[in-house]
Design a protein around this motif. Structure first.
Motif: not given
Length: 482
Positions: A117-140
């Motif tokens: 998304t960011h490589l091609f210019g999409g206007s987004a953030g990073r918190e969602g990614t960090a939270v989802q990675m955190g939740g996924s790793i914690a669940a594992m």
């Protein structure tokens, strides 16, 4: 008191403190490896994200491939993503009520699609990614530790705290955010120790990988006499300005959350094939950039693509934002996220709040950096319904000198954002308005459905009224002006 009673009380006290030590030891041993893993993943993600953004700076033609990137992201989730597409809401639902679980693939998929998304210019953030990675790793890890019920919910909450705290360098905020974001008006204190340990360790891990965070600064306000300074230890006039501005910040939060929801709903009605939605979104972002004539509202908006660009840090300086920068960023990010691109909402919310604060500071003749900082945390507070966490964020990012104004801004924006927010899975524990109309709403999903239903009824009423008015005008032609 008899000797036997004293002995019993002593035994009870010893048992209680032994249980506390046992609880701390158990959760420290479980959470530390989880937090180290999350912190390392966040460090890798931040490095990839910065590299992708600066690569696009050097290759501006990549923006024209944004619709193609949207198509790739869509098919990634359709083929292997499955339930992962629910993102943060899936994690929150699992914490509320255990269901189908959080898949291991959520972490790599969200990281890859966010970087795209960011490589091609999409206007987004990073918190969602960090939270989802955190939740996924914690669940594992939770499955490896054979955790169930409350223990699994606690380790998921710790994962959210670790991801959020690590990505912004705000561990205390991360811990409080993870407990506060689940239910509006209530804080889930049972996860306090795991969340705090996880957020601190994850943040230290990111630092150990030599990944730094953006630094912000509020200049010391000049010591000048203020209204009724003989009676109050704070500037009452400035406080009044902050309250008015914070109400506007709350309305900006409401606008953002509403736009994402409405754009997504409209696109689902217009396009029969879902793959067309991200293509449409990418084309819209390209068109907006041509209309603006500058790329300032693409991607995160933290690093400057060229000297004089409007960025999040520039909003802390006079003239560092245009009057409508906040609105353009709202439009860009709403379209990006509503049409299927990935990332998060928080950094764009920071940008929206800081640039709006910059604009309001000139209208209210107020300190620019202070109002940018207030907007930074207040718009985020209103959109996520986490005023306490955002107050602490103000202290962690900008220092504690203006903590009273931080609290006023965050809680006022929280109130004025109404029953709206960027996380539809949030439950409503304590409604913001104690009125019979809101008492049956148990989640933001219900609130959005009810709001949509009321808007439909209002539109029908206005249409009916307009038709009756037109019919009346036709029956009485003499009442019409020549």
């Amino acid at each position: 008191m008899s000797a036997s009673n004293t002995k019993n009380n002593t035994n009870i006290s010893l048992k209680e403190h032994f249980a506390i030590v046992k609880h701390l030891t158990r959760w420290t041993l479980m959470v530390v490896p989880v937090a180290v893993a999350i912190g390392s993943m966040v460090a890798l993600f931040l490095w990839l994200l910065t590299s992708a953004i600066h690569f696009r700076f050097d290759h501006k033609w990549l923006l024209f491939l944004l619709p193609v990137a949207g198509l790739v992201i869509h098919f990634i989730y359709q083929s292997v993503g499955k339930s992962s597409e629910k993102g943060n809401n899936l994690i929150m639902e699992e914490i509320h009520t255990a269901g189908g679980g959080i898949p291991k693939r959520m972490a790599p998929i969200i990281m890859i699609t966010t970087v795209l998304t960011h490589l091609f210019g999409g206007s987004a953030g990073r918190e969602g990614t960090a939270v989802q990675m955190g939740g996924s790793i914690a669940a594992m890890f939770g499955r490896w530790f054979k955790l169930e019920g409350l223990d699994m919910r606690m380790i998921l909450t710790a994962g959210v705290a670790a991801g959020f705290g690590a990505v912004f360098g705000t561990p205390v905020t991360g811990a409080i955010f993870a407990m506060e974001v689940l239910t509006i008006g209530k804080i889930q204190y049972e996860a306090l120790i795991p969340a705090l340990i996880a957020a601190v360790i994850a943040d230290l891990t990111v630092s150990a990988w030599h990944i730094s965070h953006t630094q912000y600064h509020i200049a010391v306000l000049a010591k000048t006499p203020y209204f009724l300074d003989n009676f109050f230890h704070i500037d009452i006039l400035l406080l009044g300005k902050v309250i008015i501005a914070s109400a506007i910040f709350g309305l900006a939060s409401y606008l953002f959350a509403g736009m994402v929801h409405e754009i997504k709903s409209i696109c689902l009605k217009i396009f029969k094939s879902k793959w067309m939605i991200p293509v449409f979104g990418g084309l819209c972002i390209i068109a907006f950039t041509f209309i603006n004539g500058k790329p300032d509202y693409l991607s995160l908006g933290v690093d400057a693509e060229y000297p004089g660009a409007i960025t999040l840090p520039s909003a802390f300086n006079a003239g560092g934002a245009d009057t409508w920068s906040w609105l353009w960023k709202t439009i860009y990010t709403s379209v990006t996220l509503a049409t299927g691109f990935k990332g998060g909402e928080v950094t764009p919310l920071f940008y929206i709040g800081a640039t709006l604060g910059n604009t309001l500071s000139s209208l209210f003749n107020a300190p620019v950096a202070l109002f940018a900082a207030l907007g930074f945390i207040a718009v985020f507070s209103g959109a996520t319904n986490t005023p306490l966490a955002c107050t602490f964020m103000g202290v962690e990012l900008f220092g504690g000198e203006h903590v009273l104004l931080f609290a006023v801004a965050c809680f006022t924006a929280y109130l004025f954002s109404g029953h709206s927010g960027i996380y539809s899975a949030q439950l409503i524990g304590v409604p913001k308005v104690f009125d019979a109309h809101f008492k049956d709403e148990t989640s933001l999903t219900e609130a959005n459905h009810r709001r949509g239903y009321m808007h439909q009824k209002l539109r029908k009423y206005l249409l009916l009224f307009s038709r009756k008015h037109d019919d009346k005008g036709k029956q009485n032609p003499h009442n019409q002006s020549d």
